[in-house]
Design an enzyme around this catalytic site. Sequence first.
Site, PDB file in Angstrom:
ATOM      1  N   CYS A  30      18.187 -30.918  73.925  1.00 41.31           N
ATOM      2  CA  CYS A  30      17.386 -31.719  72.985  1.00 41.31           C
ATOM      3  C   CYS A  30      16.492 -32.712  73.714  1.00 41.31           C
ATOM      4  O   CYS A  30      16.691 -33.003  74.885  1.00 41.31           O
ATOM      5  CB  CYS A  30      18.314 -32.495  72.069  1.00 41.31           C
ATOM      6  SG  CYS A  30      19.407 -31.455  71.099  1.00 41.31           S
ATOM      7  N   GLY A  57      13.554 -28.728  72.208  1.00 46.81           N
ATOM      8  CA  GLY A  57      14.276 -28.398  70.986  1.00 46.81           C
ATOM      9  C   GLY A  57      13.306 -28.193  69.854  1.00 46.81           C
ATOM     10  O   GLY A  57      12.438 -29.036  69.628  1.00 46.81           O
ATOM     11  N   ASN A 131      21.144 -36.170  73.460  1.00 46.28           N
ATOM     12  CA  ASN A 131      20.885 -34.948  74.227  1.00 46.28           C
ATOM     13  C   ASN A 131      22.113 -34.686  75.073  1.00 46.28           C
ATOM     14  O   ASN A 131      22.529 -35.544  75.857  1.00 46.28           O
ATOM     15  CB  ASN A 131      19.649 -35.152  75.112  1.00 46.28           C
ATOM     16  CG  ASN A 131      19.410 -33.991  76.075  1.00 46.28           C
ATOM     17  OD1 ASN A 131      18.793 -34.172  77.113  1.00 46.28           O
ATOM     18  ND2 ASN A 131      19.873 -32.808  75.751  1.00 46.28           N
ATOM     19  N   GLY A 132      22.668 -33.484  74.932  1.00 50.79           N
ATOM     20  CA  GLY A 132      23.859 -33.128  75.691  1.00 50.79           C
ATOM     21  C   GLY A 132      24.890 -32.520  74.771  1.00 50.79           C
ATOM     22  O   GLY A 132      24.584 -32.136  73.633  1.00 50.79           O
ATOM     23  N   TYR A 276      14.066 -24.810  85.220  1.00 50.24           N
ATOM     24  CA  TYR A 276      13.485 -24.185  84.026  1.00 50.24           C
ATOM     25  C   TYR A 276      13.228 -25.130  82.851  1.00 50.24           C
ATOM     26  O   TYR A 276      12.146 -25.142  82.279  1.00 50.24           O
ATOM     27  CB  TYR A 276      14.386 -23.029  83.567  1.00 50.24           C
ATOM     28  CG  TYR A 276      14.066 -22.518  82.179  1.00 50.24           C
ATOM     29  CD1 TYR A 276      12.883 -21.821  81.936  1.00 50.24           C
ATOM     30  CD2 TYR A 276      14.915 -22.762  81.106  1.00 50.24           C
ATOM     31  CE1 TYR A 276      12.569 -21.375  80.653  1.00 50.24           C
ATOM     32  CE2 TYR A 276      14.605 -22.302  79.828  1.00 50.24           C
ATOM     33  CZ  TYR A 276      13.435 -21.621  79.614  1.00 50.24           C
ATOM     34  OH  TYR A 276      13.126 -21.192  78.355  1.00 50.24           O
TER      35      TYR A 276
END
Length: 495
Positions: A30, A57, A131-132, A276
């Site tokens: 995210c 996201g 995020n995570g 990436y």
Amino acid sequence: MIPIHSVTSDDLPQQINSLENRPDKPEEACGVFGIYAPGEDVAKLTYFGLYALQHRGQESAGIATFEGTQVHLHKDMGLVSQVFNETILAQLPGNLAVGHNRYSTTGSSRKVNAQPAVVETRLGSLALAHNGNLVNTVQLREELIQSQVNLITTTDSEMIAYAIAQEVNAGLDWLEGAIRAFHRCEGAFSLVVATPDGVMGTRDPNGIRPLVIGILEGNPVRYVLASETCGLDIIGADYLRDVEPGELVWITEQGLASFHWSQQPQRKLCIFEMIYFARPDSLMHNESLYSYRMRLGRRIAQESPVDADMVFGVPDSGIPAAIGFSQVSGVPYAEGLIKNRYVGRTFIQPTQTMRESGIKMKLNPLKDVLFGKRVIIVDDSIVRGTTSRKLVKALRDAGAAEVHMRISSPPVTHPCFYGIDTDTQDQLIAATKSVAEIAKQLEVDSLAYLSWEGMLEETREDTNSFCSACFTGDYPVAIPEQVKRSKLILEKVVV
Ligand SMILES: O=P(O)(O)OC[C@H]1O[C@H](OP(=O)(O)OP(=O)(O)O)[C@H](O)[C@@H]1O
Ligand SMILES: NC(=O)CC[C@H](N)C(=O)O
Ligand code: SF4
Ligand SMILES: [Mg+2]
């Protein structure tokens, strides 16, 4: 506009790390954004920040602003540009804001699970964007329920919000409450949290997901938090520094205060962010990821050379490494594939038929350039192999005489539990096949992956300061057995 919610029960029951409707390639983690800037249009600045972080996201987006004690929240399914417009942004006044782009890892992809999560406390509302992915969700959920917290969904992010609220309601202030709650969380969490008094940012003790601090010049200076520096660039904020693993920054009218809340912080940044996930124009370790990815291409050209007429990257993420490969090998760089710019980075492909046609829709070979040529294609990763398989066939159909593939990361053999959905282990092509077997299945003339050492050494950082568990199975935060079993389902993995 939706009212402040206490999330409803329409997504129960959920399994941990829900796997339904997953596409067949690594999805983004995210994106989070936070800003404390009285006098500025914080909603619009957050909108721009989220726009720049869209690649992290694409399922849902949301912004929460605080106008004194009053919270304003808007969130919905879709891209940032679909969720917000001028009218909606005008209804989000305030001095501070947090925002979120979601790719779901715990809890299904539904509007009710969109973030920021807003919960009430005795000190007022808090809005949290995460995020995570936590690995102790089962235990945390149990703890919260036993303490009479009325949990309704199973999103891990909402549990963190409730854990903070619980500590605050027990009598602690925002900082003490948040720190107590962070100690109860295990796994990956880069968070931005808005309260009536200020904005917090924190990273888990391993710093698995990124989070950076920026400043907007002015008097007084205003602070910004974002998953990546591209979220700062877009609003003209200058990069100040990273939030450190296990650090809490608290941004209020007094400025920025820092607290180191973890006794054992260590650096374990996700290496996949660098190869990436993050945008190539974002800075990590004070250089663009474009530069790092180009070095990866140079390195694999040294490790696994091959003679050919041209080299090109798989758009978009394979391009910097292909340029690096060309520089070292002397094989001319060319464009062999054209990407339809209207197809997103992660074209969501819920069925195999859509996955197959999705690649065709996204990438088209340049037949006259490729015909009769020996080509090298460079990509950053192979996960299931769907992209590579379709691509190699398309190149052969376009008349390429030889197809050699170079991958600028090692084989992905293990799933991720920290906020990136690399599927169950049996779906990972390199978990069950050797490189020679993969080459045969892809029908390439040769295939080589970058070495694990090469990937880490080219960071020019301490090679121990990264998580690279999806290449090794060496997870920096222990995964509880029950969670492990949901994804690590193979008895034997090819190494
Ligand atoms: O082996 P697979 O399961 O097919 O997944 C790996 C592929 O997916 C990613 O690209 P993506 O399509 O997300 O596009 P991007 O390069 O445009 O970001 C990655 O760069 C590989 O190309
Ligand atoms: N990819 C992520 O960072 C996901 C955040 C959170 N675990 C969620 O599912 O919403
Ligand atoms: S397991 Fe892989 S994708 Fe997950 S955090 Fe570690 S390096 Fe990143
Ligand atoms: Mg790609």
